[in-house]
Design a protein around this motif. Sequence first.
Motif, PDB file in Angstrom:
ATOM      1  N   LEU A   1       0.825  -1.205   0.000  1.00 30.18           N
ATOM      2  CA  LEU A   1       0.000   0.000   0.000  1.00 30.18           C
ATOM      3  C   LEU A   1       0.861   1.258   0.000  1.00 30.18           C
ATOM      4  O   LEU A   1       0.591   2.209  -0.734  1.00 30.18           O
ATOM      5  N   TYR A   2       1.911   1.255   0.811  1.00 31.93           N
ATOM      6  CA  TYR A   2       2.826   2.399   0.853  1.00 31.93           C
ATOM      7  C   TYR A   2       3.429   2.633  -0.533  1.00 31.93           C
ATOM      8  O   TYR A   2       3.457   3.756  -1.033  1.00 31.93           O
ATOM      9  N   ARG A   3       3.886   1.559  -1.166  1.00 35.93           N
ATOM     10  CA  ARG A   3       4.468   1.683  -2.504  1.00 35.93           C
ATOM     11  C   ARG A   3       3.460   2.212  -3.519  1.00 35.93           C
ATOM     12  O   ARG A   3       3.802   3.003  -4.388  1.00 35.93           O
ATOM     13  N   ARG A   4       2.217   1.766  -3.415  1.00 39.91           N
ATOM     14  CA  ARG A   4       1.188   2.281  -4.319  1.00 39.91           C
ATOM     15  C   ARG A   4       0.988   3.783  -4.128  1.00 39.91           C
ATOM     16  O   ARG A   4       0.816   4.528  -5.086  1.00 39.91           O
ATOM     17  N   GLY A   5       1.011   4.228  -2.876  1.00 37.84           N
ATOM     18  CA  GLY A   5       0.870   5.653  -2.598  1.00 37.84           C
ATOM     19  C   GLY A   5       2.031   6.459  -3.146  1.00 37.84           C
ATOM     20  O   GLY A   5       1.843   7.509  -3.766  1.00 37.84           O
ATOM     21  N   VAL A   6       3.248   5.966  -2.939  1.00 38.53           N
ATOM     22  CA  VAL A   6       4.436   6.665  -3.437  1.00 38.53           C
ATOM     23  C   VAL A   6       4.438   6.673  -4.966  1.00 38.53           C
ATOM     24  O   VAL A   6       4.785   7.673  -5.599  1.00 38.53           O
ATOM     25  N   THR A   7       4.017   5.583  -5.568  1.00 41.41           N
ATOM     26  CA  THR A   7       3.923   5.528  -7.027  1.00 41.41           C
ATOM     27  C   THR A   7       2.915   6.553  -7.532  1.00 41.41           C
ATOM     28  O   THR A   7       3.150   7.219  -8.547  1.00 41.41           O
ATOM     29  N   SER A   8       1.811   6.706  -6.821  1.00 42.45           N
ATOM     30  CA  SER A   8       0.814   7.706  -7.199  1.00 42.45           C
ATOM     31  C   SER A   8       1.424   9.103  -7.154  1.00 42.45           C
ATOM     32  O   SER A   8       1.222   9.908  -8.064  1.00 42.45           O
ATOM     33  N   LEU A   9       2.189   9.404  -6.108  1.00 39.89           N
ATOM     34  CA  LEU A   9       2.875  10.701  -6.025  1.00 39.89           C
ATOM     35  C   LEU A   9       3.871  10.861  -7.166  1.00 39.89           C
ATOM     36  O   LEU A   9       3.948  11.903  -7.803  1.00 39.89           O
ATOM     37  N   SER A  10       4.636   9.822  -7.405  1.00 34.50           N
ATOM     38  CA  SER A  10       5.684   9.868  -8.433  1.00 34.50           C
ATOM     39  C   SER A  10       5.124  10.119  -9.820  1.00 34.50           C
ATOM     40  O   SER A  10       5.754  10.797 -10.631  1.00 34.50           O
ATOM     41  N   SER A  11       3.967   9.563 -10.086  1.00 38.82           N
ATOM     42  CA  SER A  11       3.412   9.684 -11.432  1.00 38.82           C
ATOM     43  C   SER A  11       3.134  11.134 -11.819  1.00 38.82           C
ATOM     44  O   SER A  11       3.131  11.464 -13.003  1.00 38.82           O
ATOM     45  N   ALA A  12       2.938  11.992 -10.842  1.00 38.63           N
ATOM     46  CA  ALA A  12       2.718  13.405 -11.139  1.00 38.63           C
ATOM     47  C   ALA A  12       3.974  14.075 -11.693  1.00 38.63           C
ATOM     48  O   ALA A  12       3.893  15.127 -12.307  1.00 38.63           O
ATOM     49  N   PHE A  13       5.123  13.447 -11.473  1.00 35.85           N
ATOM     50  CA  PHE A  13       6.389  14.052 -11.880  1.00 35.85           C
ATOM     51  C   PHE A  13       7.142  13.240 -12.921  1.00 35.85           C
ATOM     52  O   PHE A  13       8.266  13.584 -13.275  1.00 35.85           O
ATOM     53  N   SER A  14       6.530  12.182 -13.431  1.00 42.01           N
ATOM     54  CA  SER A  14       7.211  11.376 -14.434  1.00 42.01           C
ATOM     55  C   SER A  14       7.433  12.211 -15.691  1.00 42.01           C
ATOM     56  O   SER A  14       6.609  13.038 -16.053  1.00 42.01           O
ATOM     57  N   GLY A  15       8.563  12.028 -16.308  1.00 45.38           N
ATOM     58  CA  GLY A  15       8.900  12.778 -17.509  1.00 45.38           C
ATOM     59  C   GLY A  15       9.631  14.073 -17.231  1.00 45.38           C
ATOM     60  O   GLY A  15      10.177  14.688 -18.136  1.00 45.38           O
ATOM     61  N   ILE A  16       9.651  14.513 -15.972  1.00 53.11           N
ATOM     62  CA  ILE A  16      10.384  15.727 -15.607  1.00 53.11           C
ATOM     63  C   ILE A  16      11.784  15.291 -15.208  1.00 53.11           C
ATOM     64  O   ILE A  16      11.956  14.529 -14.273  1.00 53.11           O
ATOM     65  N   LYS A  17      12.767  15.762 -15.946  1.00 51.78           N
ATOM     66  CA  LYS A  17      14.134  15.275 -15.751  1.00 51.78           C
ATOM     67  C   LYS A  17      14.991  16.183 -14.879  1.00 51.78           C
ATOM     68  O   LYS A  17      16.062  15.802 -14.465  1.00 51.78           O
ATOM     69  N   SER A  18      14.544  17.403 -14.615  1.00 51.36           N
ATOM     70  CA  SER A  18      15.369  18.351 -13.883  1.00 51.36           C
ATOM     71  C   SER A  18      14.550  19.062 -12.816  1.00 51.36           C
ATOM     72  O   SER A  18      13.389  19.427 -13.058  1.00 51.36           O
ATOM     73  N   SER A  19      15.156  19.294 -11.659  1.00 54.12           N
ATOM     74  CA  SER A  19      14.465  20.016 -10.593  1.00 54.12           C
ATOM     75  C   SER A  19      14.276  21.484 -10.950  1.00 54.12           C
ATOM     76  O   SER A  19      13.508  22.191 -10.308  1.00 54.12           O
ATOM     77  N   THR A  20      14.958  21.965 -11.987  1.00 52.66           N
ATOM     78  CA  THR A  20      14.797  23.355 -12.417  1.00 52.66           C
ATOM     79  C   THR A  20      13.688  23.516 -13.449  1.00 52.66           C
ATOM     80  O   THR A  20      13.361  24.629 -13.817  1.00 52.66           O
TER      81      THR A  20
END
Length: 152
Positions: free
Chosen positions: A110-129
């Motif tokens: 469940l924790y991994r599913r939650g973190v994956t959900s968060l991560s998906s909002a930032f997929s494709g973004i390669k730089s913090s800038t």
Amino acid sequence: MKFTFSAILIGVLALTTAPASAASGDQTVPQQIPATEAPATLDERLGCGVMLVTLDEVLQRNPQLGQAISKGENGSVMGPMIRMLGASGELMLDQAYAEGATQGLKPTALYRRGVTSLSSAFSGIKSSTDERVKTQAMALFTRCVSIAAPRS
């Protein structure tokens, strides 16, 4: 204050999403954050719970960050608001874990599913800038706050 809060939020998101995004190697376009009225999925509630609890914990364990947030225009409200969001995140996370348990899912999954959900909002973004980081972070935070808000 807005910059400090955004920096903390981005830092928390980086901490909570780095393992899942690194493991997935996803190079796609960032996920669109649903409208605030849309019902939250189990994965969203897990992710938002993780994010809100983490944000609260980071600020509790690093009082200097909380002091920096408190110095702004609405600073006297920000500390208690983040504590409230942390408590709401904890309730959300507990309820999502209970729901997942009824489906036979283990806490780690469940924790991994939650973190994956968060991560998906930032997929494709390669730089913090990349400007999309701030936009997506604030959209995600807004969504999580709307999910955490009590329903009347």
